[in-house]
Design an enzyme around this catalytic site. Structure first.
Site, PDB file in Angstrom:
ATOM      1  N   CYS A 154       0.858  -1.180   0.000  1.00  0.00           N
ATOM      2  CA  CYS A 154       0.000   0.000   0.000  1.00  0.00           C
ATOM      3  C   CYS A 154       0.900   1.238   0.000  1.00  0.00           C
ATOM      4  CB  CYS A 154      -0.859  -0.040   1.260  1.00  0.00           C
ATOM      5  SG  CYS A 154      -1.764   1.474   1.564  1.00  0.00           S
ATOM      6  N   CYS A 182      -1.112   3.906  -6.361  1.00  0.00           N
ATOM      7  CA  CYS A 182      -2.008   3.265  -5.396  1.00  0.00           C
ATOM      8  C   CYS A 182      -2.223   1.849  -5.905  1.00  0.00           C
ATOM      9  CB  CYS A 182      -3.346   4.005  -5.320  1.00  0.00           C
ATOM     10  SG  CYS A 182      -4.614   3.109  -4.393  1.00  0.00           S
TER      11      CYS A 182
END
Ligand code: DGL
Length: 230
Positions: free
Chosen positions: A69, A176
């Site tokens: 992440c 992302c």
């Protein structure tokens, strides 16, 4: 055993590359969907959330953790490394370095609000951008959550808002781990642009760290367990 986590399904794009590179070490993937989106949370909240996941992995006797992440990496990895000095952390950062090295001129970086406004992204640009390059940053608020919840009309609205205003974009950095799921939709705005994500780089770095620490396993069937916190 390797622990991998993200705020939901995003990190599965990293897990897919890891499984190609590392064939025998067992893996636990933790999808922290209940706390999605990470990208709108402040550092204090993110530090508490990510520490809880690390504590869970430690209970499972895990010593190598992949933060799959960009938000949790750019906001918390330094904190987590200091808090848990015995754990090996591998982070995920937007592939700005790679895009700059490939000599593109107009690079569009997409990410969550927390990632785009992070010191880490600022540093990546300062270190890698060449004089003849433009880097445009777009904080796509709500996009990761729309992907997580498969809200197609919201995905389309957010993309329209953030992707329509540029010309001559020749490369796009997916900052992302949720965004590779909608790579085709993103590409439609700039069909000629080359799209970069961080998954291969993370898998390579993980393998390097396992080798360095003598914990890369070379035989046996790999077990991958997926846990969803929903
Ligand atoms: N997939 C994550 C990232 O790479 C976080 C998305 C979110 O929860 O906002 O930043």
């Amino acid at each position: 055993m390797i622990g991998i986590f993200d705020s939901g399904i995003g990190g599965l794009t990293i897990l897919a590359e890891i499984k190609k590179a590392i064939k025998h070490n067992n893996i636990i993937y933790y999808a922290d969907s209940i706390n999605n989106p990470y990208g709108d949370k402040n550092d204090k909240e993110l530090k508490i959330i990510t520490s809880k996941i690390v504590d869970f992995f430690i209970k499972e006797n895990i010593k190598v953790i992949v933060i799959a992440c960009n938000t949790a990496t750019t906001r918390c990895i330094t904190y987590l490394r200091e808090k848990y000095p015995n754990i090996i952390f591998i982070g995920t950062e937007p592939a700005i370095k790679v895009a700059c090295e490939k000599n593109h001129h107009n690079i569009l970086v997409l990410g969550t609000t927390a990632t785009i406004n992070s010191f880490s992204v600022n540093k990546l640009i300062k270190t890698n951008k060449r004089d003849n390059q433009n880097i445009y940053l777009e904080a796509c608020k709500g996009l990761a959550n729309a992907i997580e919840t498969n809200n197609v009309s919201k995905i389309d609205d957010i993309l329209k808002k953030h992707m329509s205003k540029y010309e001559n974009i020749d490369s796009i950095v997916l900052g992302c781990t949720h965004y590779p799921y909608i790579k085709d939709k993103i590409k439609k705005y700039y069909p000629k642009a080359k799209v970069y994500d961080s998954s291969k780089g993370v898998a390579k770095e993980l393998k390097r760290k396992l080798l360095e620490n003598n914990i890369l396993i070379n035989d046996g069937k790999q077990k991958v367990t997926i846990i969803k916190n929903a």
